[in-house]
Design an enzyme around this catalytic site. Sequence first.
Site, short mmCIF file in Angstrom:
data_model
loop_
_atom_site.label_atom_id
_atom_site.label_comp_id
_atom_site.label_asym_id
_atom_site.label_seq_id
_atom_site.Cartn_x
_atom_site.Cartn_y
_atom_site.Cartn_z
N CYS A 181 -14.56 35.07 62.16
CA CYS A 181 -13.30 34.63 61.30
C CYS A 181 -12.50 35.00 62.28
CB CYS A 181 -13.63 36.38 60.48
SG CYS A 181 -13.67 37.37 61.43
N HIS A 199 -14.41 47.22 65.13
CA HIS A 199 -14.13 47.79 64.37
C HIS A 199 -13.40 49.10 63.98
CE1 HIS A 199 -18.03 45.96 66.43
NE2 HIS A 199 -18.08 45.54 64.35
N GLU A 218 -17.20 51.33 61.82
CA GLU A 218 -15.34 50.97 61.18
C GLU A 218 -15.17 52.18 60.61
OE1 GLU A 218 -13.46 48.51 57.78
OE2 GLU A 218 -15.18 47.09 58.96
N SER A 264 -24.83 43.97 62.05
CA SER A 264 -23.96 42.95 61.56
C SER A 264 -23.86 43.69 59.90
CB SER A 264 -23.91 41.98 61.63
OG SER A 264 -22.69 41.25 60.98
N SER A 265 -22.89 44.24 59.54
CA SER A 265 -22.93 44.69 58.50
C SER A 265 -22.42 43.60 57.14
CB SER A 265 -21.83 46.03 58.25
OG SER A 265 -21.18 46.30 56.37
N ASN A 266 -21.29 42.82 57.13
CA ASN A 266 -21.23 41.43 56.74
C ASN A 266 -22.46 40.17 56.57
OD1 ASN A 266 -19.74 39.40 58.08
ND2 ASN A 266 -19.59 40.25 59.16
N SER A 278 -19.58 37.32 62.93
CA SER A 278 -19.45 37.69 64.45
C SER A 278 -20.80 36.18 64.80
CB SER A 278 -19.98 38.79 64.77
OG SER A 278 -21.14 39.49 63.73
#
Length: 316
Positions: A17, A79, A131, A228-230, A273
């Site tokens: 992104c 983050h 984050e 990685s949360s997303n 990421s």
Amino acid sequence: MTKQHLHLYLAAPRGFCAGVDRAIKIVEMAIEKWGAPVYVRHEIVHNKFVVDSLRDKGAIFVEELAECPDDRPVIFSAHGVPKSVPTKAQARNMIYVDATCPLVSKVHIEAERHHKNGLQMVMIGHDGHPETIGTMGQLPEGEVLLVETPDDVKTLRPRDENKLAFITQTTLSVDDTAEIVTALKSRFPNIIGPHKEDICYATTNRQEAVKAVAPTVDALLVIGAPNSSNSRRLVEVGAKAGCKYSQLVQRANDIDWRALDGIKSIGITAGASAPEILINEVINAFEQRYDVTREIVETAVENVEFKVPRVLREAS
């Protein structure tokens, strides 16, 4: 031997992104400007391949500012960091560059604005995620209450039920967050929400693409890191959207080929990421084993770009 046919659905958007792209550029430009080593507090983005590549170029990754020498530049990860971190860097007269994603910074500004207006914040996020720590650290202790599930809303004990606002981590599941927001509004009818959705455009777009792919495939692979949360949310979204085998892989050598035996279709996407080189590596691994037909499933077009900080755009 004839290869079995496989229909490969490639989700779009996927991978990097604008915030991740900017953060990586910041590290590379800092090394170019000040020379190696440049210190980075926390992984710049949650991807081992990216972190290792930057380490090879001269980045040193640390968890705390105390591990950095005074005379070398330090970069804060995408983050975001608690306010105390740049304050400490200033006290030590350090050169520092903040690579916080502008969409995370937007949430920080929002939290501060509500705090100045006398509101206590409720943050929807994952406990311990960098984050979440960074966002909660924008305000004094006790001013941000964390909730992770609708059940957490039931046990909230705010100072004043009529003086509340909520913010969210930018990388959450859109659907799960909506459930928590509904619970908050039901219990606290006067709670104030963001002017614009806090969950970032890239997280939303990647989840929508997965929803379009997941019901039509036998398996879904999400390329991304376990921290990685997303990326982890994409795996969950794929499973909820009807894909019985929805898995996270970091690289092609993580693929469990036995589990995929007999499949006729597969969906592939990547967290925000994960670089395109790893996506191509996974696609190539399938093309070596199967007669692959590729199809791109595009649900949105992204053309967002964030500028790097002025200090890096200025000549040395």
